[in-house]
Design an enzyme around this catalytic site. Sequence first.
Site, PDB file in Angstrom:
ATOM      1  N   HIS A 445      -4.210  35.668 -28.272  1.00  0.00           N
ATOM      2  CA  HIS A 445      -4.242  34.347 -27.586  1.00  0.00           C
ATOM      3  C   HIS A 445      -3.124  34.090 -26.404  1.00  0.00           C
ATOM      4  O   HIS A 445      -2.638  32.931 -26.632  1.00  0.00           O
ATOM      5  CB  HIS A 445      -4.142  33.281 -28.591  1.00  0.00           C
ATOM      6  CG  HIS A 445      -5.358  33.411 -29.639  1.00  0.00           C
ATOM      7  ND1 HIS A 445      -5.169  32.556 -30.950  1.00  0.00           N
ATOM      8  CD2 HIS A 445      -6.553  33.933 -29.416  1.00  0.00           C
ATOM      9  CE1 HIS A 445      -6.344  32.801 -31.454  1.00  0.00           C
ATOM     10  NE2 HIS A 445      -7.059  33.477 -30.820  1.00  0.00           N
ATOM     11  N   ALA A 446      -2.739  35.043 -25.767  1.00  0.00           N
ATOM     12  CA  ALA A 446      -1.746  34.910 -24.682  1.00  0.00           C
ATOM     13  C   ALA A 446      -2.199  33.737 -24.048  1.00  0.00           C
ATOM     14  O   ALA A 446      -3.317  33.542 -23.219  1.00  0.00           O
ATOM     15  CB  ALA A 446      -1.586  36.138 -23.706  1.00  0.00           C
TER      16      ALA A 446
END
Length: 513
Positions: A445-446
């Site tokens: 989930h950058a």
Amino acid sequence: MTYDVIVIGGGSAGCVLANRLSADPHRSVLLLEAGPDFATTADTPADLKDATYAPYTYDWGYRSLPDAFGNEVPLPRGRVIGGCSAVNVCVAMRARPSDHDAWADAAGPAWGYPAMLPLYRQMEHYPHGEEKYHGLDGPYRMTLADPRDLGPHAAAAQRAAAHLGHPEVADFNAPGTPGFARTPLSAADGVRLSTAIGYLNPVRERPNLHIRGETTADRVLFHGTRARGVRLTTGEEIPARHVVLSAGAYNSPAIALRSGIGDRDDLTALGIGTVADLPGVGRNLTEHPAYWMVHAAKPPTQRARSVFGSVLSVATAPDEPDFDVQILPSAAVPAGSLPEQFVPRTAHHPTGWDMVFFISCVQPRSRGSVRLSSRDPLDAPVIDLGLYRAAEDAERVADGVRLARRLARTRPLADLLADERIPGADISDRELADTVRRAPAHYNHAAATMRMGRPDDPAAVVDADGAVHGVQGLSVADASVFPAMPRVATNVPAVVVAERIASVLRERLAPHT
């Protein structure tokens, strides 16, 4: 040809932009995607259709810098039309009202929940909730994990959670108290519904929309401080009146830096001239740190169709206004079917089946960065994930492990489990935070590397409408602009960001006639 708009990146957000911006037949739009473009569902490989499989064949192949213990972790990012929505595990969670409160504080009231709810309803087709919260006519089709598909182990986890006081939540994507919920999914009948399928494929025949797969952008071209087009890695230059970066939290800052937008000293060290001195580019990388807790499971009486079809959301910090930890209990899966990096193989498995508790801190304090290793666009960026740089993040994940242990000891789930394999019964609760730090994992989930903010925020890269500070004709619309990390899977938030920024650009960019 000079395009009205070039969108760099045909991923979760880029497909949205291509659809919405090309809706006016007088506006010409070019969508560039570095990976392959499968133009129809029939052309799409089987592994990209399967909602339960993450096909890392279509991946950038990035890895993080080693942490303090020498651990590198893979950083999967979709390199294919549809981007991460084409390769993720189809979790379709909205940002919470509390997340939108944080976005509004950072970037203005247009990002608050009341203002964003109409966009959520516009984007989705979801027949499982109240009409005041959900839409039925949008291109993003969502379903709800069926209780019959969860399998006996995940179903028992829900009953164990209820015994421990965690309420059942009927609609995860509606406001309300956190608890145990079935997972909303961007899938139906076992088939994933990426934004390529929902947004792009239905409008491919528009004569003003052009799509180029296997086409990698090097940088944005400028005349002074005005964007004038895009240079590809082949050297080809394509003129445009406006450019939108939609290449994700790793590649949007990398392209910006190669274009001369970033910290002046860093750019100078690489021999790149500065177009806009914005130190925030590539900084503030935020990721949800995670841990794979594994129990040997007794063989299931029936096979589950959904591996991660439910989620328990809990608050562990005393001042947490919503929840800060999520636990995804899996169905029972055959031993050896989980990623070996996180679940090592064993020659003498006690049952032949595993059950995972995937545990994440969804309000992390740690921050990392994305930098260039060189000005060569074919060189991977240097990605410092920064997991557990803030010690409290490991404590929050450890709190989740402690809760998962309590679930595993609670009937009826306790009756379906054997030994705790990872971290193992020999690791005490007091040792868990250190154990978590030594086994880094993340949620893929950058976000937040081109952070949105108010004009007086020196770390902000874009304004409340996605426009890059200090230049003209350049916007960013993807997870990189999140003003704060949402406490959910980031795909739906990235899509709704693209919806809002597309609506702004439709009003501001007059078609060239």
